[in-house]
Design a protein around this motif. Structure first.
Motif, PDB file in Angstrom:
ATOM      1  N   ALA A 171       1.012  -1.016  -0.043  1.00 64.81           N
ATOM      2  CA  ALA A 171      -0.156   0.028   0.036  1.00 64.81           C
ATOM      3  C   ALA A 171       0.932   1.383   0.061  1.00 64.81           C
ATOM      4  CB  ALA A 171      -0.957   0.023   1.129  1.00 64.81           C
ATOM      5  N   ASP A 172       0.402   2.324  -0.528  1.00 62.39           N
ATOM      6  CA  ASP A 172       1.162   3.604  -0.646  1.00 62.39           C
ATOM      7  C   ASP A 172       0.130   4.575   0.076  1.00 62.39           C
ATOM      8  OD1 ASP A 172       3.312   3.212  -2.334  1.00 62.39           O
ATOM      9  OD2 ASP A 172       2.089   2.768  -3.860  1.00 62.39           O
ATOM     10  N   PHE A 173       0.517   5.498   1.012  1.00 64.55           N
ATOM     11  CA  PHE A 173      -0.008   6.459   1.612  1.00 64.55           C
ATOM     12  C   PHE A 173       0.685   7.821   1.324  1.00 64.55           C
ATOM     13  CE2 PHE A 173      -0.797   9.689   5.029  1.00 64.55           C
ATOM     14  CZ  PHE A 173      -2.008   9.521   5.379  1.00 64.55           C
ATOM     15  N   ALA A 174      -0.037   8.671   0.549  1.00 58.95           N
ATOM     16  CA  ALA A 174       0.408   9.943  -0.031  1.00 58.95           C
ATOM     17  C   ALA A 174       0.832  10.922   1.186  1.00 58.95           C
ATOM     18  CB  ALA A 174      -0.377  10.545  -1.043  1.00 58.95           C
ATOM     19  N   VAL A 175       1.905  11.496   1.055  1.00 54.35           N
ATOM     20  CA  VAL A 175       2.278  12.613   2.174  1.00 54.35           C
ATOM     21  C   VAL A 175       1.957  13.858   1.388  1.00 54.35           C
ATOM     22  CG1 VAL A 175       4.094  13.541   3.211  1.00 54.35           C
ATOM     23  CG2 VAL A 175       3.905  11.004   3.399  1.00 54.35           C
ATOM     24  N   ASN A 176       2.288  14.013   0.238  1.00 56.97           N
ATOM     25  CA  ASN A 176       2.253  15.248  -0.579  1.00 56.97           C
ATOM     26  C   ASN A 176       2.131  14.887  -2.244  1.00 56.97           C
ATOM     27  OD1 ASN A 176       5.072  15.268  -1.548  1.00 56.97           O
ATOM     28  ND2 ASN A 176       5.638  16.109   0.322  1.00 56.97           N
ATOM     29  N   LYS A 177       2.218  15.585  -3.093  1.00 54.49           N
ATOM     30  CA  LYS A 177       1.759  15.211  -4.353  1.00 54.49           C
ATOM     31  C   LYS A 177       3.123  14.527  -4.976  1.00 54.49           C
ATOM     32  CE  LYS A 177      -0.848  19.411  -5.655  1.00 54.49           C
ATOM     33  NZ  LYS A 177      -0.844  20.689  -6.512  1.00 54.49           N
ATOM     34  N   ARG A 178       3.961  14.407  -4.262  1.00 58.41           N
ATOM     35  CA  ARG A 178       5.306  13.565  -4.886  1.00 58.41           C
ATOM     36  C   ARG A 178       5.772  12.464  -4.032  1.00 58.41           C
ATOM     37  NH1 ARG A 178      10.121  16.745  -7.396  1.00 58.41           N
ATOM     38  NH2 ARG A 178      10.479  14.525  -8.306  1.00 58.41           N
ATOM     39  N   VAL A 179       5.527  12.632  -2.852  1.00 63.03           N
ATOM     40  CA  VAL A 179       6.068  11.780  -1.953  1.00 63.03           C
ATOM     41  C   VAL A 179       4.957  10.780  -1.119  1.00 63.03           C
ATOM     42  CG1 VAL A 179       7.212  11.377   0.232  1.00 63.03           C
ATOM     43  CG2 VAL A 179       7.861  13.306  -1.352  1.00 63.03           C
ATOM     44  N   ASN A 180       5.325   9.258  -0.927  1.00 63.01           N
ATOM     45  CA  ASN A 180       4.391   8.566  -0.274  1.00 63.01           C
ATOM     46  C   ASN A 180       5.218   7.600   0.403  1.00 63.01           C
ATOM     47  OD1 ASN A 180       4.959   7.264  -3.129  1.00 63.01           O
ATOM     48  ND2 ASN A 180       4.611   5.670  -1.672  1.00 63.01           N
ATOM     49  N   VAL A 181       4.381   7.097   1.743  1.00 65.33           N
ATOM     50  CA  VAL A 181       4.886   6.151   2.464  1.00 65.33           C
ATOM     51  C   VAL A 181       4.469   4.763   1.787  1.00 65.33           C
ATOM     52  CG1 VAL A 181       4.771   5.002   4.734  1.00 65.33           C
ATOM     53  CG2 VAL A 181       4.707   7.501   4.547  1.00 65.33           C
ATOM     54  N   ASN A 182       5.640   3.927   1.634  1.00 64.32           N
ATOM     55  CA  ASN A 182       5.161   2.537   1.118  1.00 64.32           C
ATOM     56  C   ASN A 182       5.390   1.536   2.117  1.00 64.32           C
ATOM     57  OD1 ASN A 182       6.528   0.089  -0.543  1.00 64.32           O
ATOM     58  ND2 ASN A 182       4.697   0.915  -1.557  1.00 64.32           N
ATOM     59  N   VAL A 183       4.489   0.490   2.045  1.00 62.14           N
ATOM     60  CA  VAL A 183       4.797  -0.726   2.831  1.00 62.14           C
ATOM     61  C   VAL A 183       4.522  -1.956   1.883  1.00 62.14           C
ATOM     62  CG1 VAL A 183       3.745  -2.338   4.790  1.00 62.14           C
ATOM     63  CG2 VAL A 183       4.031   0.402   5.077  1.00 62.14           C
ATOM     64  N   ASP A 184       5.277  -2.936   1.825  1.00 59.51           N
ATOM     65  CA  ASP A 184       5.367  -3.924   0.770  1.00 59.51           C
ATOM     66  C   ASP A 184       5.763  -5.199   1.168  1.00 59.51           C
ATOM     67  OD1 ASP A 184       5.410  -4.416  -2.346  1.00 59.51           O
ATOM     68  OD2 ASP A 184       6.920  -5.686  -1.574  1.00 59.51           O
ATOM     69  N   VAL A 185       4.969  -6.379   1.252  1.00 58.36           N
ATOM     70  CA  VAL A 185       5.198  -7.522   1.586  1.00 58.36           C
ATOM     71  C   VAL A 185       5.251  -8.592   0.326  1.00 58.36           C
ATOM     72  CG1 VAL A 185       4.603  -9.383   2.959  1.00 58.36           C
ATOM     73  CG2 VAL A 185       4.127  -7.494   3.736  1.00 58.36           C
TER      74      VAL A 185
END
Length: 220
Positions: A171-185
């Motif tokens: 899943a990705d969680f958008a922090v702003n228009k260019r940056v996201n937090v990503n968690v991947d399994v």
């Protein structure tokens, strides 16, 4: 799961909670998921092989020994290209070092250390690509390359390179228009033959590692 896997999940959760207040309101955020987008993810990754494999004689006889590999924590790089808003291909690059031990009822003995380069190419489907929170699933192939091996305690171990398969969710969680937090399994399915002591012994090694990652992505 090992303590390292639990720690990775904790770090990913903490990162999301910490960065969430930095995000703009949902209607102000444009998630970087659209046709033609390139997203580069820099992550911390736990590579955790599971299970053990019997060590046999050259004739296939039992020895009472089995081979196991330990886990490793490394940085990794993921590069995604979006063909459509929902469909992307990702290349994952990382290299990790693992210790291989021969285990018996009386204990374990270190027999080999090796570095592994396991590039993974996957095809992903991204749900809700324009939302602030966007999960995805994927599947792909990998190729395991063993290098810079070192033998211990009178053993020589030669694992064979080869292809495997992988499935993933994240899943990705958008922090702003260019940056996201990503968690991947990812779950990688890889099995290989290893020649031990010049072929006097052999093992059909089942590595099948879990690959669990958390980090930040940037859209270009």
């Amino acid at each position: 799961m090992s303590k390292r896997l639990a720690a990775a999940f904790s770090v990913a959760l903490l990162s999301t909670i910490t960065l969430a207040p930095m995000a703009h309101a949902a209607d102000e955020v444009t998630v970087g998921k659209h046709a033609g987008a390139i997203i580069v993810n820099l992550r911390g990754t736990v590579v955790d092989p599971v299970g053990s494999s019997p060590i046999l004689t050259a004739a296939g006889g039992a020895t009472g020994l089995s081979a196991t590999a330990d886990s490793s924590v490394v940085p990794s790089l993921g590069i995604s290209y979006f063909f459509t808003d929902n469909i992307a291909a990702e290349l994952i690059l990382a290299t990790s070092e693992h210790s291989i031990s021969a285990v018996s009822s009386s204990g374990s003995t270190l027999v080999h250390k090796t570095w592994v380069l396991p590039p993974v190419v996957s095809l992903q489907y991204h749900f809700a690509p324009h939302s602030q929170f966007s999960p995805y699933v994927g599947a792909g192939v990998n190729y395991m390359i063993f290098y810079s091996g070192k033998d211990y305690n009178g053993f020589t171990v030669r694992p064979h390179d080869g292809f495997g398969a992988a499935v993933e969710g994240g899943a990705d969680f958008a922090v702003n228009k260019r940056v996201n937090v990503n968690v991947d399994v990812k779950k990688v399915f890889f099995r290989t033959d290893a020649d031990i002591n010049g072929g006097a012994f052999k093992s059909h090694v089942h590595l099948d590692p879990w690959v669990i990652s958390a980090g930040l992505g940037v859209k270009f």
